[in-house]
Design an enzyme around this catalytic site. Structure first.
Site, short mmCIF file in Angstrom:
data_model
loop_
_atom_site.label_atom_id
_atom_site.label_comp_id
_atom_site.label_asym_id
_atom_site.label_seq_id
_atom_site.Cartn_x
_atom_site.Cartn_y
_atom_site.Cartn_z
N LYS A 79 27.18 30.71 51.51
CA LYS A 79 26.77 31.19 50.17
C LYS A 79 27.79 32.21 49.68
O LYS A 79 28.30 33.03 50.46
CB LYS A 79 25.38 31.81 50.28
CG LYS A 79 24.75 32.20 48.96
CD LYS A 79 23.32 32.71 49.16
CE LYS A 79 22.63 33.07 47.86
NZ LYS A 79 21.24 33.53 48.06
N SER A 154 17.74 31.16 45.23
CA SER A 154 19.07 31.31 44.68
C SER A 154 20.16 30.62 45.50
O SER A 154 21.26 30.39 45.00
CB SER A 154 19.42 32.79 44.56
OG SER A 154 19.52 33.37 45.85
N SER A 178 14.84 32.77 48.74
CA SER A 178 16.06 32.06 48.39
C SER A 178 16.65 31.13 49.44
O SER A 178 17.59 30.39 49.13
CB SER A 178 17.14 33.05 47.95
OG SER A 178 16.91 33.42 46.63
N1 GLN Z 1 13.61 33.80 43.40
C1 GLN Z 1 13.53 35.14 43.88
C2 GLN Z 1 14.12 36.08 42.89
O1 GLN Z 1 14.58 35.64 41.89
C3 GLN Z 1 14.14 35.25 45.22
C4 GLN Z 1 15.58 35.56 45.22
C5 GLN Z 1 16.16 35.67 46.59
O2 GLN Z 1 15.49 35.45 47.60
N2 GLN Z 1 17.41 36.06 46.64
O3 GLN Z 1 14.15 37.25 43.09
#
Ligand code: GLN
Length: 476
Positions: A79, A154, A178
């Site tokens: 990532k 994400s 994420s």
């Molecule tokens: N979807 C969640 C957010 O927008 C989780 C993001 C993440 O785990 N980095 O905060």
């Protein structure tokens, strides 16, 4: 035999038996990326030359008869918020579009010591904020299971890389879901380790009390191999610690599986519910004791998360000021004051969602509102943790859907941030409590992947791997 579909151990066996070489493995995965990635767009950047060079080194080691790690010569995607020295690390943001990492993240040092091959850096929602990868400043990534749909987020690029077979495994980060949510959308395995099990040194901080790095893989066993390679104490992350390995095998028939009623109520897609319930029924058939439990504070988790997370975001992202890293508005107008350089750099560099969260976070921390929002949210966090503590006195592992829906279509939730936030309803409680959780595919619904989430007590990753692998084999 299709090398692209093999597990880590299977590729390792091929390599040590000299049925294939690391250079051939690298070439197959490079060819696959070239074939699939023009459409899927899992990657922001590739690292093919270094990959081939590293593969040669692995082949030399094998030729010399050196002992090689299970992960030697295995292609993996990273990532783009995790630093690899000398490579760009954008975190999906314009503000870091040209930023080159000056050191390796701890997890990268570890993977390098195992001689893995890095395929490239994967697309993501800007600074890991989002649930669809549509918040990337660069482009959208498609879901390999259905290219009209989002891969989740994400870490959407990492999930899509594994699902489209351009990497054997990938690393992502999970602050509120994420890793697990994109794994669930793309039909792969994803692990969010216990908070502290894996060092966060060298991952760009989003919300430091919630962030964890973890693997995506095709199989539960592969996820375990990667977790074992990256976990452990790192002096550069004071919250990291050594995981006690309990090598006992956790047989499903001896386990008590908790099913929290709050995770099966209104708002959950019927098909998702049916397929998760079928997976739980399979565990029961295998001899597990299914126990109905309650995690009563679940309903406050999203609200607490969307206060605590932005509060930490607003502080962590203060470092992107146009002076220390990345995009700077300074050269545009040398007569600017320090404050206008800050403001202009950040206004031009950060996307809408990031700006929204910085503002929210600054607000909830401000004098006069701190007690009403931030302090309250921390109290709720304690209650959520207590719910789990109580539940784990009664059960060994908790089974839930990973998300309320299957992968949605592009644009479906971008105009309504709250609808997007609700995607995280089953994943954020786990981050708030610091627990480990695994998402693994169960029966698809209307042709789309569905994720089963297994949650274990703190540092209980072994239970997850054990249960996950048994379920996987039962469904073969
Ligand atoms: N979807 C969640 C957010 O927008 C989780 C993001 C993440 O785990 N980095 O905060």
């Amino acid at each position: 035999m299709d090398i692209l579909n093999l597990s880590i151990k299977e590729i390792h066996d091929q390599l040590v038996l000299k049925k294939t070489s690391a250079v051939e493995v690298a070439a197959s995965f490079i060819a696959q990326s070239k074939k699939t990635d023009a459409d899927i767009k899992a990657y922001i950047s590739y690292d093919f030359d270094a990959m081939l060079k590293q593969a040669q080194t692995v082949d030399e080691k094998i030729a010399r008869g050196d002992e090689t790690s299970l992960l030697a010569g295995i292609p993996c995607a990273i990532k783009d918020n995790i630093l690899i020295k000398g490579l760009k690390a954008t975190a999906g943001s314009k503000i870091l579009e040209n930023y080159v990492a000056s050191y390796d993240a701890h997890v990268i040092e570890k993977l390098k010591a195992h001689d893995v091959l890095f395929t490239g850096k994967t697309n993501m929602d800007e600074f890991a904020m989002g649930s669809s990868t549509e918040n990337s400043a660069f482009f959208k990534t498609k879901n390999p299971a259905d290219t009209s749909r989002v891969p989740g987020g994400s870490s959407g690029g990492s999930a899509a890389a594994v699902a489209s077979r351009s990497a054997v495994f990938a690393l992502g980060s999970d602050t509120g879901g994420s890793i697990r949510q994109p794994a669930s959308f793309c039909g792969v395995v994803g692990l969010k380790p216990t908070y502290g099990a894996v060092s966060r040194s060298g991952v760009m901080a989003m919300a430091s009390s919630l962030d964890q790095i973890g693997p995506f893989a095709k199989t539960v066993e592969d996820a375990k191999i990667v977790f074992d390679a990256i976990r452990g104490k790192d002096p550069k992350d004071a919250t990291s610690m050594e995981t006690k390995i309990r090598n006992s095998k956790f047989e499903i028939r001896n386990l008590r599986i908790g099913v929290p009623k709050e995770y099966f109520g209104g708002g959950i897609d019927k098909g998702v519910k049916a397929s998760v319930e079928a997976a739980i029924a399979d565990m029961q058939k295998a001899g597990a004791k299914i126990i109905d439990i309650s995690l009563p504070h679940t309903k406050y988790a999203i609200a607490a998360y969307y206060i605590i997370m932005p509060a930490e975001v607003s502080s962590n992202l203060a470092r992107y000021d146009g002076i220390k890293y990345g995009h700077s508005a300074y050269h545009d107008n040398a007569h600017d004051t320090l404050e206008t350089v800050y403001r202009n750099s950040r206004s031009a560099g950060f996307g809408k969602e990031v700006q929204r969260r910085i503002m929210l976070g600054t607000y909830v921390l401000s004098a006069g509102y701190y007690d009403a929002y931030y302090k309250k949210a921390q109290q709720v966090r304690t209650q959520i943790r207590a719910d789990f503590e109580k539940a784990f006195k009664q059960v060994d592992v908790i089974a839930t859907p990973t998300c309320p829906t299957t992968a949605f279509r592009f644009g479906e939730k971008t105009t309504d941030p709250l609808a997007m936030y609700l995607e995280d309803v089953f994943t954020v409680p786990v981050n708030l409590a610091g627990l480990p959780a695994l998402s693994m595919p169960c029966a698809p619904s209307k042709g789309l992947p569905v994720g089963l989430q297994l949650i274990a007590p703190w540092f209980g990753e072994e239970i997850l791997f054990s249960v996950g692998a048994q379920l996987e084999h039962a469904s073969e």
